[in-house]
Design a protein around this motif. Sequence first.
Motif, PDB file in Angstrom:
ATOM      1  N   ASN A  23      51.878  74.775  51.297  1.00 50.44           N
ATOM      2  CA  ASN A  23      52.156  75.039  52.705  1.00 50.44           C
ATOM      3  C   ASN A  23      53.172  76.165  52.890  1.00 50.44           C
ATOM      4  O   ASN A  23      53.040  76.983  53.800  1.00 50.44           O
ATOM      5  CB  ASN A  23      52.638  73.760  53.399  1.00 50.44           C
ATOM      6  N   SER A  24      54.169  76.222  52.028  1.00 55.07           N
ATOM      7  CA  SER A  24      55.149  77.307  52.154  1.00 55.07           C
ATOM      8  C   SER A  24      54.527  78.658  51.794  1.00 55.07           C
ATOM      9  O   SER A  24      54.847  79.667  52.413  1.00 55.07           O
ATOM     10  CB  SER A  24      56.387  77.034  51.310  1.00 55.07           C
ATOM     11  N   LEU A  25      53.605  78.674  50.841  1.00 56.07           N
ATOM     12  CA  LEU A  25      52.902  79.919  50.506  1.00 56.07           C
ATOM     13  C   LEU A  25      52.013  80.373  51.667  1.00 56.07           C
ATOM     14  O   LEU A  25      51.966  81.564  51.994  1.00 56.07           O
ATOM     15  CB  LEU A  25      52.071  79.739  49.232  1.00 56.07           C
ATOM     16  N   VAL A  26      51.332  79.432  52.279  1.00 60.46           N
ATOM     17  CA  VAL A  26      50.498  79.769  53.446  1.00 60.46           C
ATOM     18  C   VAL A  26      51.382  80.302  54.568  1.00 60.46           C
ATOM     19  O   VAL A  26      51.049  81.311  55.209  1.00 60.46           O
ATOM     20  CB  VAL A  26      49.684  78.535  53.910  1.00 60.46           C
ATOM     21  N   ASP A  27      52.513  79.643  54.795  1.00 58.77           N
ATOM     22  CA  ASP A  27      53.446  80.081  55.828  1.00 58.77           C
ATOM     23  C   ASP A  27      53.922  81.510  55.566  1.00 58.77           C
ATOM     24  O   ASP A  27      53.916  82.355  56.470  1.00 58.77           O
ATOM     25  CB  ASP A  27      54.637  79.122  55.872  1.00 58.77           C
ATOM     26  N   LEU A  28      54.309  81.797  54.344  1.00 55.64           N
ATOM     27  CA  LEU A  28      54.781  83.143  54.010  1.00 55.64           C
ATOM     28  C   LEU A  28      53.665  84.176  54.126  1.00 55.64           C
ATOM     29  O   LEU A  28      53.882  85.280  54.614  1.00 55.64           O
ATOM     30  CB  LEU A  28      55.389  83.157  52.606  1.00 55.64           C
ATOM     31  N   ARG A  29      52.478  83.829  53.665  1.00 52.76           N
ATOM     32  CA  ARG A  29      51.340  84.759  53.781  1.00 52.76           C
ATOM     33  C   ARG A  29      51.078  85.074  55.250  1.00 52.76           C
ATOM     34  O   ARG A  29      50.840  86.236  55.614  1.00 52.76           O
ATOM     35  CB  ARG A  29      50.106  84.162  53.121  1.00 52.76           C
ATOM     36  N   ASN A  30      51.146  84.064  56.102  1.00 51.35           N
ATOM     37  CA  ASN A  30      50.927  84.286  57.529  1.00 51.35           C
ATOM     38  C   ASN A  30      52.050  85.102  58.158  1.00 51.35           C
ATOM     39  O   ASN A  30      51.810  85.905  59.067  1.00 51.35           O
ATOM     40  CB  ASN A  30      50.744  82.951  58.251  1.00 51.35           C
ATOM     41  N   LYS A  31      53.274  84.929  57.673  1.00 52.86           N
ATOM     42  CA  LYS A  31      54.388  85.746  58.162  1.00 52.86           C
ATOM     43  C   LYS A  31      54.196  87.208  57.772  1.00 52.86           C
ATOM     44  O   LYS A  31      54.524  88.115  58.551  1.00 52.86           O
ATOM     45  CB  LYS A  31      55.723  85.222  57.632  1.00 52.86           C
ATOM     46  N   VAL A  32      53.665  87.451  56.582  1.00 51.02           N
ATOM     47  CA  VAL A  32      53.370  88.822  56.160  1.00 51.02           C
ATOM     48  C   VAL A  32      52.321  89.423  57.094  1.00 51.02           C
ATOM     49  O   VAL A  32      52.470  90.555  57.567  1.00 51.02           O
ATOM     50  CB  VAL A  32      52.889  88.872  54.688  1.00 51.02           C
ATOM     51  N   LYS A  33      51.270  88.670  57.377  1.00 58.14           N
ATOM     52  CA  LYS A  33      50.221  89.163  58.285  1.00 58.14           C
ATOM     53  C   LYS A  33      50.786  89.417  59.678  1.00 58.14           C
ATOM     54  O   LYS A  33      50.457  90.423  60.317  1.00 58.14           O
ATOM     55  CB  LYS A  33      49.074  88.152  58.363  1.00 58.14           C
ATOM     56  N   ASP A  34      51.627  88.512  60.148  1.00 59.51           N
ATOM     57  CA  ASP A  34      52.230  88.673  61.464  1.00 59.51           C
ATOM     58  C   ASP A  34      53.132  89.903  61.509  1.00 59.51           C
ATOM     59  O   ASP A  34      53.089  90.678  62.463  1.00 59.51           O
ATOM     60  CB  ASP A  34      53.037  87.421  61.831  1.00 59.51           C
ATOM     61  N   SER A  35      53.946  90.090  60.479  1.00 57.49           N
ATOM     62  CA  SER A  35      54.840  91.251  60.480  1.00 57.49           C
ATOM     63  C   SER A  35      54.045  92.545  60.378  1.00 57.49           C
ATOM     64  O   SER A  35      54.428  93.558  60.959  1.00 57.49           O
ATOM     65  CB  SER A  35      55.901  91.141  59.385  1.00 57.49           C
ATOM     66  N   TRP A  36      52.900  92.510  59.670  1.00 57.08           N
ATOM     67  CA  TRP A  36      52.041  93.701  59.645  1.00 57.08           C
ATOM     68  C   TRP A  36      51.457  93.944  61.032  1.00 57.08           C
ATOM     69  O   TRP A  36      51.368  95.083  61.487  1.00 57.08           O
ATOM     70  CB  TRP A  36      50.908  93.583  58.617  1.00 57.08           C
ATOM     71  N   SER A  37      51.091  92.893  61.725  1.00 53.71           N
ATOM     72  CA  SER A  37      50.550  93.035  63.079  1.00 53.71           C
ATOM     73  C   SER A  37      51.580  93.686  63.997  1.00 53.71           C
ATOM     74  O   SER A  37      51.215  94.473  64.885  1.00 53.71           O
ATOM     75  CB  SER A  37      50.146  91.676  63.646  1.00 53.71           C
ATOM     76  N   VAL A 142      57.463  90.541  52.898  1.00 46.92           N
ATOM     77  CA  VAL A 142      56.668  90.696  51.677  1.00 46.92           C
ATOM     78  C   VAL A 142      57.499  90.320  50.458  1.00 46.92           C
ATOM     79  O   VAL A 142      57.007  89.649  49.545  1.00 46.92           O
ATOM     80  CB  VAL A 142      56.109  92.132  51.550  1.00 46.92           C
ATOM     81  N   LEU A 143      58.766  90.718  50.439  1.00 46.91           N
ATOM     82  CA  LEU A 143      59.643  90.380  49.315  1.00 46.91           C
ATOM     83  C   LEU A 143      59.764  88.865  49.141  1.00 46.91           C
ATOM     84  O   LEU A 143      59.637  88.352  48.019  1.00 46.91           O
ATOM     85  CB  LEU A 143      61.032  90.996  49.510  1.00 46.91           C
ATOM     86  N   THR A 144      59.989  88.156  50.227  1.00 49.22           N
ATOM     87  CA  THR A 144      60.092  86.693  50.157  1.00 49.22           C
ATOM     88  C   THR A 144      58.792  86.094  49.626  1.00 49.22           C
ATOM     89  O   THR A 144      58.802  85.218  48.760  1.00 49.22           O
ATOM     90  CB  THR A 144      60.426  86.112  51.545  1.00 49.22           C
ATOM     91  N   TYR A 145      57.681  86.582  50.141  1.00 50.71           N
ATOM     92  CA  TYR A 145      56.364  86.100  49.711  1.00 50.71           C
ATOM     93  C   TYR A 145      56.124  86.416  48.231  1.00 50.71           C
ATOM     94  O   TYR A 145      55.702  85.544  47.458  1.00 50.71           O
ATOM     95  CB  TYR A 145      55.293  86.742  50.590  1.00 50.71           C
ATOM     96  N   GLN A 146      56.422  87.643  47.823  1.00 53.62           N
ATOM     97  CA  GLN A 146      56.220  88.043  46.423  1.00 53.62           C
ATOM     98  C   GLN A 146      57.076  87.186  45.486  1.00 53.62           C
ATOM     99  O   GLN A 146      56.620  86.789  44.414  1.00 53.62           O
ATOM    100  CB  GLN A 146      56.566  89.521  46.205  1.00 53.62           C
ATOM    101  N   ASN A 147      58.311  86.944  45.883  1.00 51.79           N
ATOM    102  CA  ASN A 147      59.189  86.100  45.058  1.00 51.79           C
ATOM    103  C   ASN A 147      58.587  84.718  44.879  1.00 51.79           C
ATOM    104  O   ASN A 147      58.601  84.166  43.779  1.00 51.79           O
ATOM    105  CB  ASN A 147      60.582  85.994  45.677  1.00 51.79           C
ATOM    106  N   LYS A 148      58.074  84.164  45.950  1.00 49.11           N
ATOM    107  CA  LYS A 148      57.469  82.834  45.875  1.00 49.11           C
ATOM    108  C   LYS A 148      56.240  82.858  44.956  1.00 49.11           C
ATOM    109  O   LYS A 148      55.995  81.921  44.208  1.00 49.11           O
ATOM    110  CB  LYS A 148      57.077  82.375  47.286  1.00 49.11           C
ATOM    111  N   LEU A 149      55.463  83.947  45.005  1.00 51.90           N
ATOM    112  CA  LEU A 149      54.283  84.067  44.143  1.00 51.90           C
ATOM    113  C   LEU A 149      54.643  84.176  42.668  1.00 51.90           C
ATOM    114  O   LEU A 149      53.894  83.718  41.810  1.00 51.90           O
ATOM    115  CB  LEU A 149      53.457  85.308  44.511  1.00 51.90           C
TER     116      LEU A 149
END
Length: 183
Positions: A23-37, A142-149
């Motif tokens: 769920n946290s990975l999905v949340d971060l991925r969606n935040k990346v998409k939102d920030s790109w938007s 993206v940095l937060t998401y990449q770190n989690k990945l």
Amino acid sequence: MIALIVIAVIVVLLIIYFIATYNSLVDLRNKVKDSWSQIDVVLKNRNDLIPNLVETVKGYAKHEKTTLDAVITARNKAVNAKTNEEEMKAAGEVTEALGRLFALAENYPDLKANQNFMDLQNKLNEVEEKIRFARQFYNDTVLTYQNKLEMFPSNIVAKMFGFKPETFFEATEEERKNVEVKF
């Protein structure tokens, strides 16, 4: 009996961990998409202002066709970009072309005094500032998401469910060059 309870508790805790991590990975991925938007919205705003700017400049700098064409070409690339990477590259080209256009305006005092040009230039400067902030926020996300990945043990969950890395918004080669100031 106690061993079964311990094993059951461990299994339940692992399941909870996997669900929470997923769920946290999905949340971060969606935040990346939102920030790109958010970047996308601001870039569209800039792209919408460019034709008006070019039309204003055309009246004053008719023989500066190559600079005006470069701005229009860069804008069209940005509007027609299909991927984030293409849009990132095109955005850099637009920034470069606008920089040349504003430098060109220095040669035309009447253009610099034109209220429509000044308004458009101010609006574009505001939009450029918004783009800088949106890019910074995107890169932080993206940095937060990449770190989690990449960090253990969440990287195991990320690999299991096929989470893919995202691309940072980086400066173009032209933007990295030192600015040459002449007096």
